[in-house]
Design a protein around this motif. Structure first.
Motif, mmCIF file in Angstrom:
data_model
loop_
_atom_site.group_PDB
_atom_site.id
_atom_site.type_symbol
_atom_site.label_atom_id
_atom_site.label_comp_id
_atom_site.label_asym_id
_atom_site.label_seq_id
_atom_site.Cartn_x
_atom_site.Cartn_y
_atom_site.Cartn_z
ATOM 1 N N ASP A 225 0.883 -0.989 0.103
ATOM 2 C CA ASP A 225 0.158 0.083 -0.059
ATOM 3 C C ASP A 225 0.890 1.278 -0.227
ATOM 4 O O ASP A 225 2.051 1.087 0.313
ATOM 5 C CB ASP A 225 -0.722 -0.004 1.284
ATOM 6 N N GLU A 226 0.347 2.317 -0.435
ATOM 7 C CA GLU A 226 0.897 3.738 -0.336
ATOM 8 C C GLU A 226 1.302 3.807 1.264
ATOM 9 O O GLU A 226 0.544 3.450 2.304
ATOM 10 C CB GLU A 226 0.211 4.864 -0.751
ATOM 11 N N ALA A 227 2.550 4.660 1.448
ATOM 12 C CA ALA A 227 2.785 4.941 2.778
ATOM 13 C C ALA A 227 1.723 5.709 3.631
ATOM 14 O O ALA A 227 1.329 6.610 2.920
ATOM 15 C CB ALA A 227 4.139 5.556 2.718
ATOM 16 N N LEU A 228 1.482 5.641 4.925
ATOM 17 C CA LEU A 228 0.715 6.383 5.565
ATOM 18 C C LEU A 228 1.490 7.341 6.620
ATOM 19 O O LEU A 228 2.357 6.972 7.206
ATOM 20 C CB LEU A 228 -0.189 5.307 6.513
ATOM 21 N N LEU A 229 1.271 8.374 6.337
ATOM 22 C CA LEU A 229 1.617 9.747 7.184
ATOM 23 C C LEU A 229 0.753 9.972 8.391
ATOM 24 O O LEU A 229 -0.140 10.708 8.184
ATOM 25 C CB LEU A 229 2.188 10.744 6.383
ATOM 26 N N PHE A 230 1.235 9.684 9.630
ATOM 27 C CA PHE A 230 0.427 9.924 10.693
ATOM 28 C C PHE A 230 0.929 11.112 11.593
ATOM 29 O O PHE A 230 2.120 11.059 11.646
ATOM 30 C CB PHE A 230 0.040 8.768 11.700
ATOM 31 N N ARG A 231 -0.013 12.113 12.033
ATOM 32 C CA ARG A 231 0.527 13.135 13.142
ATOM 33 C C ARG A 231 0.268 12.546 14.232
ATOM 34 O O ARG A 231 -0.893 12.288 14.455
ATOM 35 C CB ARG A 231 0.118 14.340 12.666
ATOM 36 N N LEU A 232 1.170 12.541 15.348
ATOM 37 C CA LEU A 232 0.895 12.254 16.652
ATOM 38 C C LEU A 232 0.595 13.556 17.501
ATOM 39 O O LEU A 232 1.414 14.418 17.284
ATOM 40 C CB LEU A 232 2.080 11.354 17.027
ATOM 41 N N PHE A 233 -0.364 13.330 18.154
ATOM 42 C CA PHE A 233 -0.735 14.692 19.146
ATOM 43 C C PHE A 233 -0.749 14.089 20.658
ATOM 44 O O PHE A 233 -1.416 13.161 20.691
ATOM 45 C CB PHE A 233 -2.195 14.969 18.667
ATOM 46 N N SER A 234 -0.328 15.090 21.461
ATOM 47 C CA SER A 234 -0.554 14.785 22.874
ATOM 48 C C SER A 234 -1.908 15.184 23.052
ATOM 49 O O SER A 234 -2.336 16.026 22.433
ATOM 50 C CB SER A 234 0.494 15.609 23.665
ATOM 51 N N PRO A 235 -2.322 14.712 24.251
ATOM 52 C CA PRO A 235 -3.476 15.377 24.744
ATOM 53 C C PRO A 235 -3.724 16.619 24.788
ATOM 54 O O PRO A 235 -4.743 17.348 24.507
ATOM 55 C CB PRO A 235 -3.788 14.626 26.082
ATOM 56 N N ASP A 236 -2.717 17.427 25.364
ATOM 57 C CA ASP A 236 -2.760 19.131 25.321
ATOM 58 C C ASP A 236 -2.871 19.598 23.994
ATOM 59 O O ASP A 236 -3.489 20.518 23.732
ATOM 60 C CB ASP A 236 -1.360 19.600 25.948
ATOM 61 N N ARG A 237 -2.164 18.782 22.864
ATOM 62 C CA ARG A 237 -2.467 19.264 21.426
ATOM 63 C C ARG A 237 -3.713 19.105 21.093
ATOM 64 O O ARG A 237 -4.210 19.920 20.275
ATOM 65 C CB ARG A 237 -1.259 18.690 20.510
ATOM 66 N N LEU A 238 -4.480 17.792 21.539
ATOM 67 C CA LEU A 238 -5.597 17.667 20.942
ATOM 68 C C LEU A 238 -6.842 18.662 21.685
ATOM 69 O O LEU A 238 -7.532 19.243 20.874
ATOM 70 C CB LEU A 238 -5.966 16.239 21.509
ATOM 71 N N ARG A 239 -6.683 19.125 22.915
ATOM 72 C CA ARG A 239 -7.215 20.206 23.419
ATOM 73 C C ARG A 239 -7.216 21.464 22.616
ATOM 74 O O ARG A 239 -7.893 22.223 22.552
ATOM 75 C CB ARG A 239 -6.936 20.322 24.733
ATOM 76 N N GLU A 240 -5.824 21.922 22.369
ATOM 77 C CA GLU A 240 -5.694 22.877 21.423
ATOM 78 C C GLU A 240 -6.355 22.993 19.987
ATOM 79 O O GLU A 240 -6.846 24.062 19.917
ATOM 80 C CB GLU A 240 -4.257 22.922 21.317
ATOM 81 N N ALA A 241 -6.400 21.726 19.468
ATOM 82 C CA ALA A 241 -7.197 21.662 18.500
ATOM 83 C C ALA A 241 -8.477 21.791 18.440
ATOM 84 O O ALA A 241 -9.104 22.154 17.245
ATOM 85 C CB ALA A 241 -6.620 20.485 17.495
ATOM 86 N N THR A 242 -9.126 21.585 19.347
ATOM 87 C CA THR A 242 -10.835 21.557 19.546
ATOM 88 C C THR A 242 -11.146 23.106 19.566
ATOM 89 O O THR A 242 -12.366 23.069 19.482
ATOM 90 C CB THR A 242 -11.036 20.920 20.835
ATOM 91 N N ALA A 243 -10.201 24.080 19.835
ATOM 92 C CA ALA A 243 -10.740 25.383 20.135
ATOM 93 C C ALA A 243 -11.478 26.018 18.755
ATOM 94 O O ALA A 243 -10.742 25.568 17.696
ATOM 95 C CB ALA A 243 -9.440 26.310 20.154
ATOM 96 N N GLY A 244 -12.494 26.402 18.967
ATOM 97 C CA GLY A 244 -13.428 26.843 17.957
ATOM 98 C C GLY A 244 -14.210 25.700 17.200
ATOM 99 O O GLY A 244 -14.858 26.203 16.092
ATOM 100 N N THR A 245 -14.084 24.619 17.292
ATOM 101 C CA THR A 245 -14.796 23.474 16.637
ATOM 102 C C THR A 245 -16.163 23.101 17.246
ATOM 103 O O THR A 245 -16.675 22.312 16.830
ATOM 104 C CB THR A 245 -13.881 22.219 16.604
ATOM 105 N N GLY A 246 -16.307 23.677 18.672
ATOM 106 C CA GLY A 246 -17.544 23.176 19.373
ATOM 107 C C GLY A 246 -17.429 22.151 20.253
ATOM 108 O O GLY A 246 -18.073 21.648 20.891
ATOM 109 N N TRP A 247 -16.150 21.496 20.153
ATOM 110 C CA TRP A 247 -15.716 20.358 21.135
ATOM 111 C C TRP A 247 -14.800 20.590 22.251
ATOM 112 O O TRP A 247 -14.021 21.639 21.934
ATOM 113 C CB TRP A 247 -15.284 19.080 20.293
#
Length: 237
Positions: A194-216
């Motif tokens: 298969d084609e290579a998969l590129l995952f971004r790994l996020f700590s819980p704090d980065r996930l919290r940061e990403a939720t800003a403005g999303t409603g979550w």
């Protein structure tokens, strides 16, 4: 386009798999544990199963449903839609008895579902990391908010690059930015890659940061072991 991963899962279900499914990064390869990861039944009595069940309600969308372990369980309790990007995996889902299985892209939810369609969402398998960036993760969460109800819940899982054995994972790529890293790998089966998969790994704090403005918001984080893997429960506020 090759679908080594999907074919291996389908062949395993049919009892026709004679070769391993390999997870690869360069010359390094690991035998992927298909039976353990995809065909063990959902265990509602385990701590992880109970934690998950408490946070989901129907209608539920299972994004990246794999071989249907979770969808098969939850459809007995409420309406469940299982989404997979692979035709072979959709065939596996249907063959195993998933009632509502469809081929789709979890990163194009607006094109596939109407506003407020689901009460809960589940994305187990670390595929949320395929969002690729903080911006991509925020866009995914925004789209997920659109196709779920105002009181919706969601559960996603990831690897925390700052916790446990993260840097020992196959395909791990360090990043100088705190709370972020990458993972690169691909699957091989019966000579197909298969084609290579590129995952971004996020700590819980980065996930919290990403939720800003999303409603979550991140309501809870569950770590089933001392490893880097974790699950996050999201709620709308």
């Amino acid at each position: 386009m090759a679908d080594a991963f999907g074919r291996a899962i389908l062949d395993h279900h049919r009892g026709e798999r004679a070769e391993p499914l390999w997870q690869c990064d360069g010359e390094e390869r690991l035998r992927h544990p298909i039976e353990e990861f995809y065909f063990e039944p959902f265990d509602a009595d385990s701590a992880a199963g109970a934690w998950l069940e408490e946070r989901l309600d129907g209608p539920l969308v299972d994004l990246g449903a794999g071989a249907g372990r979770d969808a098969l369980y939850f459809q007995e309790h409420f309406e469940t839609a299982a989404v997979e990007a692979s035709d072979a995996l959709v065939e596996t889902l249907e063959a195993r008895g998933v009632e509502n299985a469809r081929c789709g892209d979890m990163f194009r939810l607006r094109d596939q579902f109407e506003r407020g369609r689901f009460r809960s969402a589940l994305a187990i398998g670390t595929q949320v990391g395929l969002a690729g960036s903080m911006r991509g993760l925020r866009e995914f969460l925004g789209d997920l908010a659109r196709v779920t109800t105002p009181d919706a819940t969601a559960v996603v899982d990831m690897y925390d690059p700052e916790y446990g054995d993260a840097d020992e994972m196959l395909g791990f790529r360090a990043d100088p930015t705190p709370g972020l890293a990458y993972r690169v790998n691909w699957f091989e089966y019966e000579g197909d890659a298969d084609e290579a998969l590129l995952f971004r790994l996020f700590s819980p704090d980065r996930l919290r940061e990403a939720t800003a403005g999303t409603g979550w918001v991140v309501a809870d984080v569950y770590r089933p072991s001392d490893a880097s893997y974790y699950r996050a429960a999201l709620e709308k506020r």
